[in-house]
Design an enzyme around this catalytic site. Sequence first.
Site, PDB file in Angstrom:
ATOM      1  N   SER A 139       0.807  -1.225   0.000  1.00 56.52           N
ATOM      2  CA  SER A 139       0.000   0.000   0.000  1.00 56.52           C
ATOM      3  C   SER A 139       0.832   1.264   0.000  1.00 56.52           C
ATOM      4  O   SER A 139       0.287   2.353  -0.174  1.00 56.52           O
ATOM      5  CB  SER A 139      -0.938   0.007   1.218  1.00 56.52           C
ATOM      6  OG  SER A 139      -1.921  -0.989   1.089  1.00 56.52           O
ATOM      7  N   SER A 204      -1.617   4.282   2.999  1.00 57.22           N
ATOM      8  CA  SER A 204      -2.445   4.909   1.962  1.00 57.22           C
ATOM      9  C   SER A 204      -2.666   6.400   2.210  1.00 57.22           C
ATOM     10  O   SER A 204      -2.346   7.224   1.348  1.00 57.22           O
ATOM     11  CB  SER A 204      -3.777   4.170   1.824  1.00 57.22           C
ATOM     12  OG  SER A 204      -3.571   2.824   1.496  1.00 57.22           O
TER      13      SER A 204
END
Length: 564
Positions: A139, A204
Amino acid sequence: MGNNKLLTVWLIFAISCSGHGHSAEEEEERDRRMHPIPKFSELQNEKLNAIEDTNFWISDAQEKLKKKLDVPRVNGVAKNVIFYLGDGMSISTVTAARIFKGQVLDHLQFGEEAELYMESLPFTGFSKTFCANSQVADSACSATAYLCGIKANDATIGVTSKVLRGSCAGQADPTNQVSSVLSWAQAAGKSTGIVTTTRVTHASPAGTYSHIADRDWENDGKVKADGENPKICEDIATQLIKREPGIKINVILGGGRQQFTPKSEKDAEFPTLSGYREDGVNLIDEWISMKNSSRGRYVSGRDQLLTVDPAETDYLLGLFDPSHVSYYDQQLANNDPTLEEMTEAAIKILGKNPNGFFLFVEGGRIDHAHHDNFAHRALWETVEFDKAIKKGDDLTQDDDTLIVVTSDHAHAMGFAGYPPRGTEILGFPPLFLTTDLRPYNTLFYANGPGPSMYNDQGRRRNILMDHFYNRTYQVPSPVPLESETHGGDDVLIFAKGPYAHLYVGTHQQSYIPHVIGFSACLGDGAKSPLCKDVPDNNGATLVVSGCIVGVMLFFTRLAVKYSI
């Protein structure tokens, strides 16, 4: 030596001419096994035909065709951008969540006929998720791709591929740092926000504001633990509160209080837990001090968030848990807001800016459920993420808001077998398809934690004894790992609004923010021809341009409707 080579050639030739040793009857039997015909009951077939006869499917296709022909391409300026990220939302996750929604929430006849809201967005594409040094993305490097527009190395965020994981010197070099689309939006005078169900310092959301050589460096203690100096390589939480663009973000909602408070302080909600910071700094207090004169407010629970008056709030920091926000099924009991509620609060605050806004919204716990082989929870989290997408669309206008929905990477969850229509998605296909007369889960994981697939006698686990409808049920895994892995599959892109049609097709993940820049007149790349009328941070010309675009769009729709 020469004779051995000659013998090998003759053996290969003989095998290639042998027809692989299968007779015609054996080939037919192999084909039958590859493509078995499930024995559906006459009653089930009658039920299907009563609802979905030939005319049904023809009408359905013609209606969809007409809708597609009526979808306009909005070639305007995106005043607002909402970027939705379903962390770990693979294609199989989308499919299974659609059926799950149809069966559990919509109570449809079968479930497969349901639709997620994201699937109603008119333009769809695919994203190739590999990173600069990794075939399967994490991520962190993926966030650099879809937010900063370049491919970078595994576990790094907001830096170029020159920086390897853990390289403090590489992180500290300004020439290695890349800006995000959120930073571009701030430069254009827009308000900005991040909303997530993970820690706000997680990989993220950190992609919107940080430059870090290791995604685990969320606090200064983590940097020190790796033998680096946090004064040279600032941790992610410090960058969010004290450095641009983090310091200018208007709305920050998610979890992760422990990353912002010192070890000497107990958590107000969970007094048995302490902060993680070793520098003695309380970054929450520092944020409050900085934003008090700017109509800022800090909240730590759902009850507080729901009392926030958007008209009186320009900056909002909400940290609802010491770590990640609770899973959906635990949120109410833990006084945590839903992703939909956080999204609504953010848009109502950000939407006051006449220049528009950029908002990043992450359904982050889809990924966490998959890592624990919690298929049931992963589907619930996807449905909740989908509700947030609908809320954002309902609160904005189609002609001036670009909505992008995508994922950072896939997961190792599969969806297979030959279950009849309407089979519960969390259940299993018919027994007759197995040679050991034991069922297997329709949704399964290639690897991960949970019960072993085989018992001590080498027989496959009998899942009929399992409570596989529980949210915490772990699907048996053939490859035992402490955490299930990501998948290397391409992921979907759904889009709506100005220039959303540019996402149709298959693209590098790093292409995604460049379309946002083009549509919203952001960054240094190519921009819409209409951007020449849009100043950097003055809303007046944007309003005029928006009116012109609105008139153009109105006449375009008339032309399509009446075939002018």
